[in-house]
Design a protein around this motif. Sequence first.
Motif, PDB file in Angstrom:
ATOM      1  N   THR A  60       0.802  -1.216   0.000  1.00  9.90           N
ATOM      2  CA  THR A  60       0.000   0.000   0.000  1.00  9.90           C
ATOM      3  C   THR A  60       0.843   1.277   0.000  1.00  9.90           C
ATOM      4  O   THR A  60       0.566   2.217  -0.742  1.00  9.90           O
ATOM      5  CB  THR A  60      -0.919   0.008   1.246  1.00  9.90           C
ATOM      6  OG1 THR A  60      -1.733  -1.159   1.210  1.00  9.90           O
ATOM      7  CG2 THR A  60      -1.789   1.227   1.289  1.00  9.90           C
ATOM      8  N   GLN A  64       0.827   4.963  -1.975  1.00 15.46           N
ATOM      9  CA  GLN A  64       0.540   6.218  -1.286  1.00 15.46           C
ATOM     10  C   GLN A  64       1.652   7.242  -1.547  1.00 15.46           C
ATOM     11  O   GLN A  64       1.379   8.424  -1.704  1.00 15.46           O
ATOM     12  CB  GLN A  64       0.403   5.985   0.215  1.00 15.46           C
ATOM     13  CG  GLN A  64      -0.855   5.240   0.591  1.00 15.46           C
ATOM     14  CD  GLN A  64      -0.903   4.996   2.073  1.00 15.46           C
ATOM     15  OE1 GLN A  64      -0.371   4.000   2.543  1.00 15.46           O
ATOM     16  NE2 GLN A  64      -1.513   5.909   2.803  1.00 15.46           N
ATOM     17  N   PRO A 142      -5.359   3.244   3.141  1.00 17.23           N
ATOM     18  CA  PRO A 142      -4.850   4.121   2.081  1.00 17.23           C
ATOM     19  C   PRO A 142      -5.690   5.385   1.892  1.00 17.23           C
ATOM     20  O   PRO A 142      -5.755   5.935   0.798  1.00 17.23           O
ATOM     21  CB  PRO A 142      -4.895   3.209   0.839  1.00 17.23           C
ATOM     22  CG  PRO A 142      -6.008   2.267   1.110  1.00 17.23           C
ATOM     23  CD  PRO A 142      -6.032   2.058   2.601  1.00 17.23           C
ATOM     24  N   ASP A 159     -10.472   5.191  -0.111  1.00 14.30           N
ATOM     25  CA  ASP A 159      -9.164   4.563  -0.304  1.00 14.30           C
ATOM     26  C   ASP A 159      -8.582   4.990  -1.651  1.00 14.30           C
ATOM     27  O   ASP A 159      -9.298   5.034  -2.657  1.00 14.30           O
ATOM     28  CB  ASP A 159      -9.290   3.037  -0.274  1.00 14.30           C
ATOM     29  CG  ASP A 159      -9.624   2.498   1.110  1.00 14.30           C
ATOM     30  OD1 ASP A 159      -9.627   3.289   2.079  1.00 14.30           O
ATOM     31  OD2 ASP A 159      -9.873   1.285   1.214  1.00 14.30           O
TER      32      ASP A 159
END
Length: 178
Positions: A60, A64, A142, A159
């Motif tokens: 993740t 990001q 996220p 997200d």
Amino acid sequence: MLLGVPLWAKAHQGAGIVRPPQTLPSLRVSPVLGPPKRLDEMLARRITAVQLMFTGCSATCPLQGALFADLQSRLAGASAELQLLSISIDPLGDDTKALATWPQRFGAQPRRWTAALPALKDVDRLQDFFNGRAIGPDRHTPQVYLFDRSARLVFKSVDFPSTQEIERLMTELAASKR
């Protein structure tokens, strides 16, 4: 529409406008530049987009980081009061040196995007505040969280939000008197 956000977004799985705006719990963080300080002091007087991450993440968090890199690019000509903050949720695995290197991988410009590390004792309180504690080994979300000039949480994204949407919301918040 409220702050340019469709009203349906408010109820979308913990995403949307936060009513009433929420004040952070009192906790200290160690920014990559400078001495430890209260998190609300880092956010005060600026419009801030926050993400939760950790440097050892290979799923993740790189996404990001790319999201914030694109957002930083979109904000290149914007007011310096718009800032991006990555907060590690792994004080056992991250230190300020590792945390300083992480945003650099994505081309972070320190005047716009920085990172901070909470004390171990504050990680659960921090994640509880953001409602970002997931079940299982991957304990983060996220989402992107937006704070107003008073360091109050005013918006939670879906997200992996679009950078265009976060840019628009940050710009609207900057233009408002809030």
